[in-house]
Write a protein that holds these residues in place. Structure first.
Motif, PDB file in Angstrom:
ATOM      1  N   ASN A   1     -63.522  54.906  39.934  1.00  0.00           N
ATOM      2  CA  ASN A   1     -64.551  55.932  39.892  1.00  0.00           C
ATOM      3  C   ASN A   1     -65.602  55.523  38.882  1.00  0.00           C
ATOM      4  O   ASN A   1     -65.276  55.131  37.770  1.00  0.00           O
ATOM      5  CB  ASN A   1     -63.936  57.257  39.477  1.00  0.00           C
TER       6      ASN A   1
ATOM      7  N   ASP B   1     -63.220  61.904  52.836  1.00  0.00           N
ATOM      8  CA  ASP B   1     -62.233  61.022  53.456  1.00  0.00           C
ATOM      9  C   ASP B   1     -62.184  61.193  54.974  1.00  0.00           C
ATOM     10  O   ASP B   1     -61.971  60.223  55.710  1.00  0.00           O
ATOM     11  CB  ASP B   1     -60.846  61.244  52.831  1.00  0.00           C
TER      12      ASP B   1
ATOM     13  N   TYR C   1     -63.319  65.863  48.051  1.00  0.00           N
ATOM     14  CA  TYR C   1     -62.738  64.533  48.255  1.00  0.00           C
ATOM     15  C   TYR C   1     -62.210  64.375  49.691  1.00  0.00           C
ATOM     16  O   TYR C   1     -62.476  63.384  50.371  1.00  0.00           O
ATOM     17  CB  TYR C   1     -61.612  64.410  47.229  1.00  0.00           C
TER      18      TYR C   1
ATOM     19  N   ASP D   1     -58.070  49.988  52.318  1.00  0.00           N
ATOM     20  CA  ASP D   1     -58.827  50.762  51.335  1.00  0.00           C
ATOM     21  C   ASP D   1     -58.097  50.593  50.016  1.00  0.00           C
ATOM     22  O   ASP D   1     -56.982  51.092  49.849  1.00  0.00           O
ATOM     23  CB  ASP D   1     -58.826  52.219  51.828  1.00  0.00           C
TER      24      ASP D   1
ATOM     25  N   ALA E   1     -61.009  50.967  44.562  1.00  0.00           N
ATOM     26  CA  ALA E   1     -61.708  52.254  44.521  1.00  0.00           C
ATOM     27  C   ALA E   1     -61.737  52.963  43.165  1.00  0.00           C
ATOM     28  O   ALA E   1     -61.308  54.109  43.061  1.00  0.00           O
ATOM     29  CB  ALA E   1     -61.122  53.187  45.591  1.00  0.00           C
TER      30      ALA E   1
ATOM     31  N   GLN F   1     -51.286  60.967  44.711  1.00  0.00           N
ATOM     32  CA  GLN F   1     -52.169  61.486  45.769  1.00  0.00           C
ATOM     33  C   GLN F   1     -51.453  61.674  47.107  1.00  0.00           C
ATOM     34  O   GLN F   1     -52.086  61.791  48.156  1.00  0.00           O
ATOM     35  CB  GLN F   1     -53.394  60.578  45.941  1.00  0.00           C
TER      36      GLN F   1
ATOM     37  N   HIS G   1     -55.750  51.809  39.228  1.00  0.00           N
ATOM     38  CA  HIS G   1     -56.754  50.989  39.899  1.00  0.00           C
ATOM     39  C   HIS G   1     -56.388  49.513  39.830  1.00  0.00           C
ATOM     40  O   HIS G   1     -56.702  48.746  40.724  1.00  0.00           O
ATOM     41  CB  HIS G   1     -58.139  51.247  39.300  1.00  0.00           C
TER      42      HIS G   1
HETATM   43  N1  ARG Z   1     -61.412  56.966  43.727  1.00  0.00           N
HETATM   44  C1  ARG Z   1     -60.093  57.475  43.978  1.00  0.00           C
HETATM   45  C2  ARG Z   1     -59.332  57.594  42.674  1.00  0.00           C
HETATM   46  O1  ARG Z   1     -59.630  56.922  41.741  1.00  0.00           O
HETATM   47  C3  ARG Z   1     -59.313  56.593  44.907  1.00  0.00           C
HETATM   48  C4  ARG Z   1     -59.879  56.511  46.291  1.00  0.00           C
HETATM   49  C5  ARG Z   1     -58.864  56.054  47.288  1.00  0.00           C
HETATM   50  N2  ARG Z   1     -59.359  55.978  48.613  1.00  0.00           N
HETATM   51  C6  ARG Z   1     -59.622  57.031  49.403  1.00  0.00           C
HETATM   52  N3  ARG Z   1     -60.121  56.798  50.585  1.00  0.00           N
HETATM   53  N4  ARG Z   1     -59.320  58.247  49.023  1.00  0.00           N
HETATM   54  O2  ARG Z   1     -58.407  58.366  42.583  1.00  0.00           O
END
Ligand code: ARG
Length: 569
Positions: free
Chosen positions: A125, A316, A312, A120, A123, A340, A134
């Motif tokens: 946004n 997940d 979120y 993964d 990703a 995160q 990113h």
């Molecule tokens: N879209 C999220 C961000 O920009 C990252 C996602 C990462 N992947 C996941 N399965 N949470 O912070």
């Protein structure tokens, strides 16, 4: 791979010498820290002697007496308090070299236990400012995917796009009141970002705007056709542009299952977790508690808010179900920034509570800093867009290539793109992912030092030899090393296998990057010391073989980092 061969031989020697080792014990064999004593070393006698309360040197002698390595080593010695040192024989190195040049995998053995691994990464946004994270995620994730595949794992890459957040309330309101369609056609990501930013600023000044946005979001979530249509267009436009960027980066995803793909799974999932007693209601919200874990005791994971909204983490959890149940994932790797960390700890613990036993890994990374030591920014913008960085890289590389002679403009442009994109990728991948690093155009584009241009140039030099060579290269039947630089290069080449496997031990592509840099250095020393085309007989054949192997390993190694090569530059 010599390291695992020596490990196996040691294990056989323990048996033969009647040394009983603890069940889980594997003797550690590593590259020698001091190459004067050998090529590989092991501290196994010392570790075992301590457990057995016996003399390490005597134990080492017992092991050596039982050890059968004459096909691999010309010398095995016991040094210091009880280290074993192994010096490979020229014949073993020559054999490996001969085999690896005709092997698709260049002598890199497959992983002994192939797994199904979902990776993964990237990703971004939709319609929210992308951040440098990113970019890091994209480069690291892509490289890990390539390497894991190369050693035989089944890899599934999934771009978990953020296409369903609260930001869409603002986008919808902005779309209805501020949209500039010309700007949208020209650069959708930029126009959506403008809408987001303008409305975001308005909400700060006027709470009524925030209410309007919330209302638009609720309508979207309830399936309002107009809002649904706008949302669909936003996502499609952004994805189009993202795909162009990924094509430029030569990064491919097997799936683009964004957050929205799991919308209808969230309500039943939360109900199910409540029914199973894994989640509970607390102050009107639904939470998963981790009371038995000190670090998380006061940090429950909220999966449904008091207003009924999902989060979120809920998405997940649903995503994990899909990856495990449908894709049969043995492992899931999340290449996501260090901020995160808590989210993933909670997620992994929740998964464990549910009895799912896939191996979940958070592959975290730090920040990219500008030369001033603060967060990295581009020449023009405030936050760094991937497109801007890529364009600037290619532009800067073009000025480097501009002075070259004997290339058409198209060729120069193609080379500039390879070098530009390769340089930013390599600047990232040659760093330990957990440390912050300074983004420096001059450094990353330099032809000297641990950079993509240096490595690509080393590859180009190997190709130049074969262009000058009359007739095709054929693999020789006899190999003999006369100069120490030849042997050193052959040894480095053989260690491609170890570098590749080591990356996956702790998910650090910089292990491979640093290996390639050392290989290029070894090639450079060889090239200085050993004339190739002017030599004759077996010597010439051996040297050509070394050039050929270097060329293959540099090309394939760079490719595993997602970096392309060029035949000339
Ligand atoms: N879209 C999220 C961000 O920009 C990252 C996602 C990462 N992947 C996941 N399965 N949470 O912070």
């Amino acid at each position: 791979m010599f390291r695992s061969l020596l490990t196996q031989r040691l294990q056989t020697a323990f048996d033969k010498a009647g040394i009983t080792v603890p069940d889980e014990f594997t003797p550690a064999v590593v590259l020698a820290s001091d190459t004067r004593y050998g090529d590989y070393q092991s501290n196994a006698p010392m570790v075992l002697a301590k457990q057995m309360r016996t003399n390490p040197r005597a134990l080492a002698q017992q092991i050596v007496d039982a050890l059968e390595v004459t096909d691999l080593c010309e010398k095995t010695s016991i040094d210091g308090p009880g280290f074993l040192n192994f010096t490979l024989s020229p014949a073993a190195l020559a054999n490996h070299l001969l085999k690896s040049v005709t092997d698709d995998h260049l002598g890199v053995p497959p992983a002994p236990n192939p797994r199904t691994i979902v990776i993964d990464f990237s990703a971004p946004n939709i319609a929210k400012p992308p951040h440098v994270g990113h970019i890091r995620s994209t480069f690291i994730g892509d490289s890990l995917a390539r390497i894991a595949r190369f050693v035989g794992h089944k890899v599934i890459t999934d771009n978990h796009i953020g296409d369903w957040g609260t930001q869409f309330g603002m986008i919808l309101h902005g779309w209805k009141t501020l949209l500039n369609t010309t700007a949208l056609d020209a650069n959708p990501i930029a126009e959506l970002l403008r809408l987001y930013k303008t409305i975001n600023a308005q909400t700060k000044a006027d709470p009524a705007v925030l209410d309007t946005c919330r209302h638009e979001l609720v309508k979207l979530q309830q399936g309002d056709p107009e809002n649904k249509e706008i949302w669909t267009r936003c996502v499609a436009l952004s994805l189009d542009q993202l795909r162009t960027i990924y094509a430029k980066l030569d990064t491919h995803f097997d799936h683009y299952l964004g957050e929205s793909a799991y919308n209808d799974k969230l309500a039943p999932l939360v109900d199910d977790l409540l029914a199973q007693g894994i989640a509970e209601i607390s102050d009107g919200a639904v939470c998963i508690f981790f009371r038995d874990l000190e670090a998380l005791a006061d940090k429950p994971c909220i999966i449904r808010k008091t207003d009924g909204g999902f989060l979120y983490a809920t998405t997940d959890l649903a995503t994990i179900d899909h990856r495990i149940n449908v894709w049969k994932a043995d492992e899931i790797w999340y290449v996501v920034g260090a901020p995160q960390e808590l989210h993933f700890r909670q997620l992994f613990e929740a998964t464990r509570k549910r009895g799912q036993n896939a191996k979940l890994v958070h592959i975290a990374f730090g920040s990219i800093l500008g030369q001033d030591g603060k967060m990295f920014r581009t020449r023009t913008g405030e936050s760094v867009g991937l497109i801007e960085v890529l364009d600037e890289a290619t532009e800067r590389a073009a000025t480097v290539v501009a002075e070259r002679e004997g290339f058409t403009e198209d060729e120069k442009a193609a080379i500039a793109e390879i070098i530009g994109v390769g340089s930013i990728k390599y600047a990232e991948l040659s760093q330990n992912r957990l440390t912050d690093y300074k983004f420096s155009w001059d450094k990353m584009l330099s032809l000297q030092g641990n950079t993509a241009p240096y490595l690509i140039n080393a590859y180009v030099r190997t190709r130049a030899i074969f262009r000058k060579l009359d007739g095709n290269f054929t693999v020789p039947t006899e190999v003999s090393f006369t100069d120490p630089a030849e042997r050193a290069l052959a040894l480095k080449l053989a260690q491609f296998a170890e570098a590749t496997h080591d990356v996956l031990e702790d998910h650090r592509p910089n292990t491979l990057a640093n290996y390639l840099y050392e290989l290029a250095n070894a090639y450079h020393s060889f090239y200085e010391a050993c004339p190739v085309l002017r030599s004759e007989g077996t010597m010439r054949e051996t040297r050509l073989l070394l050039c050929q192997a270097t060329s293959q390993v540099l090309r394939s190694g760079l490719n595993l980092l997602g970096i392309q090569t060029t035949e000339r530059m």
